[in-house]
Design a protein around this motif. Structure first.
Motif, PDB file in Angstrom:
ATOM      1  N   MET A  50       0.692  -1.066   0.330  1.00 40.81           N
ATOM      2  CA  MET A  50      -0.129   0.098   0.099  1.00 40.81           C
ATOM      3  C   MET A  50       1.011   0.807   0.524  1.00 40.81           C
ATOM      4  SD  MET A  50      -3.007  -1.194   2.744  1.00 40.81           S
ATOM      5  CE  MET A  50      -2.022  -1.670   3.641  1.00 40.81           C
ATOM      6  N   GLN A  51       2.060   1.238  -0.609  1.00 40.39           N
ATOM      7  CA  GLN A  51       2.917   2.335  -0.429  1.00 40.39           C
ATOM      8  C   GLN A  51       2.773   3.008  -2.007  1.00 40.39           C
ATOM      9  OE1 GLN A  51       6.569   0.493   0.714  1.00 40.39           O
ATOM     10  NE2 GLN A  51       6.404   0.367   3.364  1.00 40.39           N
ATOM     11  N   TYR A  52       1.503   3.720  -2.255  1.00 42.14           N
ATOM     12  CA  TYR A  52       1.236   3.974  -3.450  1.00 42.14           C
ATOM     13  C   TYR A  52       2.218   5.073  -3.397  1.00 42.14           C
ATOM     14  CZ  TYR A  52      -2.305   0.897  -3.073  1.00 42.14           C
ATOM     15  OH  TYR A  52      -3.179  -0.185  -2.637  1.00 42.14           O
ATOM     16  N   SER A  53       2.644   6.254  -2.923  1.00 40.78           N
ATOM     17  CA  SER A  53       3.478   7.089  -3.388  1.00 40.78           C
ATOM     18  C   SER A  53       4.907   6.295  -3.732  1.00 40.78           C
ATOM     19  CB  SER A  53       3.494   7.771  -2.032  1.00 40.78           C
ATOM     20  OG  SER A  53       4.462   7.364  -1.094  1.00 40.78           O
ATOM     21  N   ALA A  59       2.876  13.896  -1.138  1.00 39.21           N
ATOM     22  CA  ALA A  59       2.056  14.327  -0.489  1.00 39.21           C
ATOM     23  C   ALA A  59       0.514  14.272  -0.690  1.00 39.21           C
ATOM     24  CB  ALA A  59       2.038  16.582  -0.071  1.00 39.21           C
ATOM     25  N   GLU A  60       0.279  14.414  -1.912  1.00 38.49           N
ATOM     26  CA  GLU A  60      -1.423  13.363  -2.356  1.00 38.49           C
ATOM     27  C   GLU A  60      -1.325  11.910  -2.119  1.00 38.49           C
ATOM     28  OE1 GLU A  60      -0.944  13.242  -6.568  1.00 38.49           O
ATOM     29  OE2 GLU A  60      -1.141  15.543  -7.078  1.00 38.49           O
ATOM     30  N   PHE A  61      -0.637  11.461  -1.360  1.00 34.91           N
ATOM     31  CA  PHE A  61      -0.867   9.760  -0.963  1.00 34.91           C
ATOM     32  C   PHE A  61      -1.257  10.168   0.324  1.00 34.91           C
ATOM     33  CE2 PHE A  61       0.704   9.860  -5.215  1.00 34.91           C
ATOM     34  CZ  PHE A  61       0.079   9.041  -6.088  1.00 34.91           C
ATOM     35  N   ASP A  62      -2.092   8.802   0.517  1.00 37.63           N
ATOM     36  CA  ASP A  62      -2.016   8.904   2.218  1.00 37.63           C
ATOM     37  C   ASP A  62      -0.824   7.846   3.148  1.00 37.63           C
ATOM     38  OD1 ASP A  62      -4.576   9.416   2.591  1.00 37.63           O
ATOM     39  OD2 ASP A  62      -5.298   7.727   0.955  1.00 37.63           O
ATOM     40  N   ASP A  63      -0.470   7.144   1.865  1.00 44.06           N
ATOM     41  CA  ASP A  63       0.480   6.698   3.122  1.00 44.06           C
ATOM     42  C   ASP A  63       1.840   7.587   2.820  1.00 44.06           C
ATOM     43  OD1 ASP A  63       2.901   5.774   0.092  1.00 44.06           O
ATOM     44  OD2 ASP A  63       0.863   5.899  -0.205  1.00 44.06           O
ATOM     45  N   ALA A  64       2.650   8.469   2.624  1.00 47.48           N
ATOM     46  CA  ALA A  64       3.024   9.719   2.575  1.00 47.48           C
ATOM     47  C   ALA A  64       2.589  11.079   3.575  1.00 47.48           C
ATOM     48  CB  ALA A  64       3.122  10.434   1.235  1.00 47.48           C
ATOM     49  N   SER A  87       2.283   6.569   9.424  1.00 47.55           N
ATOM     50  CA  SER A  87       0.598   7.246   8.239  1.00 47.55           C
ATOM     51  C   SER A  87      -0.053   6.189   7.910  1.00 47.55           C
ATOM     52  CB  SER A  87       1.221   7.292   7.048  1.00 47.55           C
ATOM     53  OG  SER A  87       3.038   8.208   7.137  1.00 47.55           O
ATOM     54  N   TRP A  88      -1.334   6.707   7.944  1.00 50.19           N
ATOM     55  CA  TRP A  88      -2.208   5.464   7.224  1.00 50.19           C
ATOM     56  C   TRP A  88      -2.479   4.840   6.899  1.00 50.19           C
ATOM     57  CZ3 TRP A  88      -8.105   6.865   9.216  1.00 50.19           C
ATOM     58  CH2 TRP A  88      -9.181   5.050   9.177  1.00 50.19           C
ATOM     59  N   TYR A  89      -1.896   3.971   5.930  1.00 56.50           N
ATOM     60  CA  TYR A  89      -1.412   3.061   4.663  1.00 56.50           C
ATOM     61  C   TYR A  89      -2.944   2.270   4.599  1.00 56.50           C
ATOM     62  CZ  TYR A  89       3.279   2.735   4.828  1.00 56.50           C
ATOM     63  OH  TYR A  89       4.608   3.719   4.489  1.00 56.50           O
ATOM     64  N   LYS A  90      -4.523   2.802   3.310  1.00 55.33           N
ATOM     65  CA  LYS A  90      -4.725   2.006   3.021  1.00 55.33           C
ATOM     66  C   LYS A  90      -4.983   2.195   1.372  1.00 55.33           C
ATOM     67  CE  LYS A  90      -6.779   5.967   5.513  1.00 55.33           C
ATOM     68  NZ  LYS A  90      -8.192   7.660   4.220  1.00 55.33           N
TER      69      LYS A  90
END
Length: 206
Positions: free
Chosen positions: A10-13, A48-53, A140-143
């Motif tokens: 879930m590390q999309y960034s 910064a657009e991604f939750d995991d970041a 961070s909250w990974y989703k």
């Protein structure tokens, strides 16, 4: 395989930045000096657009952990013991990534995972998790995002195929341009351009 591990985690960034870098590589070396001034701010903004970041300093700032479906037999996932086992685990996890997210997982994290335990074979079993940062600055909250997974895996395959197809041409182009974009004169011009303030720029320098 690196992109796959990040996506399963879930590390999309991280994947977004890797694919952006690959696209820049495929463009050739001509843009390197032109974009050096703006690249870092662009990277920070994109990440910064991604939750995991997005890092929150206090874990208490997140909703309460709630796991609707506990691990099978109460056991946490363990590291694959062989390459074949790793491939089988990744394949199973990959199929799971395109399925729907468990109800409530995007409202409440399913687990708290220390940075040292944030491995792909563990995170791939979760639909969301609070993951602490490696430097201890927060978490961070990974989703899990199935559509994001599909889009990024397709983009990764396409770009890597293009890289493989164009590798000989690219290596030749970069090799021929090396003296030019590493020359002291090129860097002198780049640094001079970076120190010019917007108000000091003339119409010709813009």
């Amino acid at each position: 395989m690196v992109d796959v591990k990040h996506l399963l985690s879930m590390q999309y960034s991280a994947v977004e930045l890797r694919l952006d870098a690959l696209e820049d590589l495929l463009k050739g070396p001509s843009h390197l000096h032109e974009t050096i001034r703006t690249k870092l701010p662009e990277i920070r903004a994109r990440r910064a657009e991604f939750d995991d970041a997005r890092i929150t300093k206090e874990v208490s700032g997140f909703p309460q952990v709630r796991r609707v479906k506990p691990p099978r037999r109460g056991k946490k996932p363990s590291a694959p013991k062989s390459i074949l086992n790793a491939l089988a685990t990744a394949a199973t996890a990959g199929v799971r990534q395109v399925s729907g997210v468990r109800p409530g997982a995007l409202q409440n994290p399913e687990a708290l995972v220390p940075a040292m335990d944030a491995r792909w074979w563990r995170l791939s079993q979760l639909d969301s998790a609070i993951v602490s940062s490696a430097d201890g600055s927060g978490a961070s909250w990974y989703k899990r995002q199935p559509e994001q997974f599909r889009t990024m895996i397709a983009r990764s395959v396409k770009l890597h195929q293009q890289l493989l197809r164009d590798w000989d041409k690219l290596s030749k182009v970069y090799g021929e341009a090396l003296p030019e974009f590493t020359s002291p004169q090129a860097w002198k011009q780049t640094f001079e351009a970076m120190t010019v303030k917007p108000a000091e720029q003339t119409p010709e320098s813009k």
